[in-house]
Scaffold this motif. Structure first.
Motif, mmCIF file in Angstrom:
data_model
loop_
_atom_site.group_PDB
_atom_site.id
_atom_site.type_symbol
_atom_site.label_atom_id
_atom_site.label_comp_id
_atom_site.label_asym_id
_atom_site.label_seq_id
_atom_site.Cartn_x
_atom_site.Cartn_y
_atom_site.Cartn_z
ATOM 1 N N SER A 30 -12.016 11.226 -7.670
ATOM 2 C CA SER A 30 -11.834 10.654 -6.337
ATOM 3 C C SER A 30 -12.101 9.153 -6.317
ATOM 4 C CB SER A 30 -12.775 11.345 -5.344
ATOM 5 O OG SER A 30 -12.473 12.716 -5.249
ATOM 6 N N ASP A 31 -13.028 8.699 -7.178
ATOM 7 C CA ASP A 31 -13.378 7.271 -7.206
ATOM 8 C C ASP A 31 -12.620 6.496 -8.279
ATOM 9 O OD1 ASP A 31 -15.249 7.609 -5.155
ATOM 10 O OD2 ASP A 31 -16.776 8.285 -6.594
ATOM 11 N N HIS A 32 -11.613 7.151 -8.874
ATOM 12 C CA HIS A 32 -10.815 6.504 -9.920
ATOM 13 C C HIS A 32 -9.335 6.672 -9.581
ATOM 14 C CE1 HIS A 32 -14.683 7.596 -11.761
ATOM 15 N NE2 HIS A 32 -14.550 6.475 -12.463
ATOM 16 N N PRO A 33 -8.805 5.814 -8.672
ATOM 17 C CA PRO A 33 -7.433 5.994 -8.176
ATOM 18 C C PRO A 33 -6.363 5.925 -9.256
ATOM 19 C CG PRO A 33 -8.342 3.861 -7.508
ATOM 20 C CD PRO A 33 -9.471 4.653 -8.064
ATOM 21 N N LEU B 65 2.505 10.522 -8.785
ATOM 22 C CA LEU B 65 1.840 9.354 -9.366
ATOM 23 C C LEU B 65 0.428 9.672 -9.842
ATOM 24 C CD1 LEU B 65 2.992 6.602 -6.830
ATOM 25 C CD2 LEU B 65 3.651 6.767 -9.246
ATOM 26 N N THR B 66 -0.130 10.818 -9.422
ATOM 27 C CA THR B 66 -1.519 11.157 -9.781
ATOM 28 C C THR B 66 -1.617 12.240 -10.852
ATOM 29 O OG1 THR B 66 -1.760 12.897 -8.096
ATOM 30 C CG2 THR B 66 -2.197 10.620 -7.419
ATOM 31 N N ASP C 115 -5.287 5.808 1.214
ATOM 32 C CA ASP C 115 -4.444 5.276 0.150
ATOM 33 C C ASP C 115 -4.653 6.044 -1.152
ATOM 34 O OD1 ASP C 115 -3.122 3.330 1.586
ATOM 35 O OD2 ASP C 115 -4.728 1.869 1.344
ATOM 36 N N ASN C 116 -5.882 6.463 -1.412
ATOM 37 C CA ASN C 116 -6.183 7.303 -2.568
ATOM 38 C C ASN C 116 -6.154 8.756 -2.104
ATOM 39 O OD1 ASN C 116 -7.120 8.604 -4.831
ATOM 40 N ND2 ASN C 116 -9.128 7.610 -4.850
ATOM 41 N N ARG D 57 0.836 -1.200 0.000
ATOM 42 C CA ARG D 57 0.000 0.000 0.000
ATOM 43 C C ARG D 57 0.870 1.248 0.000
ATOM 44 N NH1 ARG D 57 -3.948 -0.918 4.968
ATOM 45 N NH2 ARG D 57 -4.745 1.112 4.267
ATOM 46 N N SER D 58 0.403 2.311 -0.675
ATOM 47 C CA SER D 58 1.241 3.488 -0.947
ATOM 48 C C SER D 58 1.781 4.133 0.328
ATOM 49 C CB SER D 58 0.454 4.514 -1.765
ATOM 50 O OG SER D 58 -0.722 4.914 -1.075
#
Length: 568
Positions: free
Chosen positions: A437-440, A352-353, A516-517, A61-62
């Motif tokens: 927000s719902d698409h990591p 990463l985002t 995590d997100n 996990r990140s």
């Protein structure tokens, strides 16, 4: 006939005049720089991309990956003090460095095996599935053993070689110049590792990247061994910490004996013989003067100490006082140094985002973001040393003192953390506008270059406070503890990494800021919290530095060999 080499990093030892003329000096710098480059490139190559490697290849996990990185980095910074103690008291710098290099090479071999052999890492995630195989205990054991050995090896090399390099010079001016070029070499090497090797790991092969780390580490060790004949080797003569323990014990045993106002009632020792007529012990930490108070039966007929745990020389007492005076400054550096672990690791999660493409064919590796800190530090170190400080000296007719450099580092670090909070608020706003927000796995429409200013400011802060701290500790620590002095900054950094890890873990437990997100969290609040910590710590630093009195002034204001019992 023999002479003592002054200002060395280990306990003083005897060196023949012929040996002193032929060894040491700037002739040794290429060998020391080459060794440092090999070790630092390898470290930067595997460490800066460790978070990405653990997330992508071991499905960690990140936030857990960043915490693991922080713990490894903290250990890399804490263990140098153990290496320094061994160098000062038993083995010497040269032996500690080559032994540590071998340990680092072994650790990198284990990391290479995890990338090379499929049984040593979990199977890849299935396409379209959020559930990834969990690594086995054996796989985790090999991975963490490699990280631990590589960290221990770097810890024994990185700061011990700084002390060994300073040992090659007798003049304080040369030592100051060496520390500046040491820092430039260190950060330049880290840039090479964080760009070339990290790029190869992400775009060509993890196996090839780790093999390159192995190769440059071996080359660095070979360069160290080739320069052996040119180094000034100083033989250690026992642990200086035993001397400090003598002072504490003797103080306790004699705590009820009234202190004398006559200098002749205290024990002075120089070159193994008692010396009378010296000045009184200093008044600061006056209770420690009991240890040097001479009573009946404490000395032999020849004037030497009969009971070392009951009587110490005034110089031993003053050495301990030196450490006690500098500890408040050490404590003020802990929060200062949290900036680097917080910004460097959390920026990777931000990277990463966002859109990391610079043109159609170039994509910036997330693990390479730290290169902006390192590049900023390396460039600004040169600018500061060659332009800013000469101008300062021309205008004020004085060289900038270490505490002034550290103070500027406080300001730039605090500013960098504040800028990071502003940039994160923009990134999060864009993520919310585009409903990510719902698409990591989705990319926020924001260029990665938005993350650069916060890293540049932190690098500028490093350029001021890092050499300032190394110079301060090397200059102010007692001579027998000079190698330990150069490692003290690493101890501060280690505590800072542990502190940042603990604070982030606490934030995860009591707030929703760090899921995590991170598109669902409030990472900007974390940056603001650390900025506030930096601000309060800066006020604490100003108070401590105003109360502090230098024991040895630079640039010839006082002799580099002045004893620590002289008060300003």
């Amino acid at each position: 006939m023999s002479s003592v080499v002054p200002g060395n990093g280990e306990t003083e030892a005897q060196i023949s005049p012929d040996s002193a003329r032929k060894q040491g000096g700037w002739t040794t710098f290429p060998f020391i720089a080459g060794t440092l480059m090999g070790s630092s490139i390898a470290l930067s190559g595997w460490a800066n991309n460790l978070i990405v490697y653990m997330i992508e290849k071991f499905h960690v996990r990140s936030i857990d990956a960043t915490q693991t990185f922080n713990i490894a980095a903290a250990s890399t910074s804490l263990l140098p003090v153990i290496a320094a103690i061994l160098a000062d008291s038993i083995l010497g710098c040269y032996t500690v460095i080559w032994m540590s290099s071998l340990v680092a090479i072994l650790g990198i071999i284990l990391l290479s095996l995890t990338a090379m052999l499929e049984p040593l890492r979990p199977a890849p995630c299935q396409n379209g599935s959020s559930m990834c195989p969990i690594p086995s205990k054996v796989q985790f054991s090999v991975l963490y053993s490699g990280i631990a050995l590589a960290s221990i090896g770097v810890a024994g090399t990185r700061f011990t070689i700084a002390a060994m390099g300073a040992n090659q010079f007798e003049e304080s001016k040369d030592q100051r110049i060496f520390f500046n070029w040491f820092a430039v070499t260190l950060y330049t090497s880290m840039v090479l590792g964080a760009t070339v090797i990290v790029y190869i790991e992400e775009n060509v092969s993890w196996t090839l990247g780790y093999c390159l780390c192995f190769a440059v580490n071996v080359i660095g060790l070979a360069i160290l061994l080739l320069g052996r004949r040119y180094y000034r080797h100083v033989k250690p003569q026992g642990s200086p910490f035993t001397r400090l323990a003598h002072v504490i014990t003797a103080t306790i045993l004699k705590r009820k004996i009234p202190l004398s106002s006559r200098a002749e009632d205290y024990y002075y020792q120089k070159d193994g013989a008692a010396e009378k007529g010296a000045s009184m012990p200093t008044k600061s930490f006056r209770f420690l003067n009991h240890a040097a108070l001479e009573t009946e039966g404490d000395t032999k007929a020849d004037g030497s100490i009969a009971k070392p745990w009951r009587l110490c020389s005034v110089q031993q007492v003053e050495d301990l006082k030196c450490l006690l005076r500098i500890f408040p400054l050490l404590s003020s550096s802990i929060v200062l140094c949290t900036t680097l672990p917080v910004v460097s690791t959390l920026t990777i999660l931000q990277a990463l985002t966002v859109d990391r493409h610079l043109g159609p064919n170039l994509k910036v590796p997330a693990g390479s973001m730290i290169v902006f800190i390192l590049t900023s530090t390396a460039i600004n170190l040169t600018f500061i040393d060659r332009l800013l400080f000469p101008m300062w000296q021309k205008i004020t007719h004085k060289s900038p003192m270490p505490l002034q450099r550290i103070g500027l580092g406080h300001l730039f670090n605090m500013t960098g953390m504040s800028v990071a909070a502003l940039v994160e608020s923009r990134r999060l706003k864009l993520a919310q506008i585009h409903h990510l927000s719902d698409h990591p796995g989705s990319t926020v429409p924001m260029l990665v270059l938005w993350l650069v200013p916060q890293l540049v400011l932190v690098g500028l802060g490093e350029a001021f406070h890092y050499p300032g701290q190394v110079t301060l500790y090397y200059q102010e620590f007692p001579k027998p503890l000079r190698s330990t002095a150069t490692a003290m900054i690493s101890v501060v950094v280690a505590i800072s990494y542990y502190l940042s890890t603990a604070v982030i873990d606490l934030v995860r437990r009591v707030t929703p800021w760090l899921p995590d997100n991170i598109n669902k969290g409030k990472l900007g609040n974390v940056y603001l919290m650390f900025a506030m910590m930096q601000m309060f710590n800066f006020f604490y630093f100003l108070f401590i530095s105003k109360c502090y009195k230098y024991q040895r002034l630079e640039e010839g204001n006082k002799s580099n060999n002045e004893s620590c019992n002289t008060e300003k």
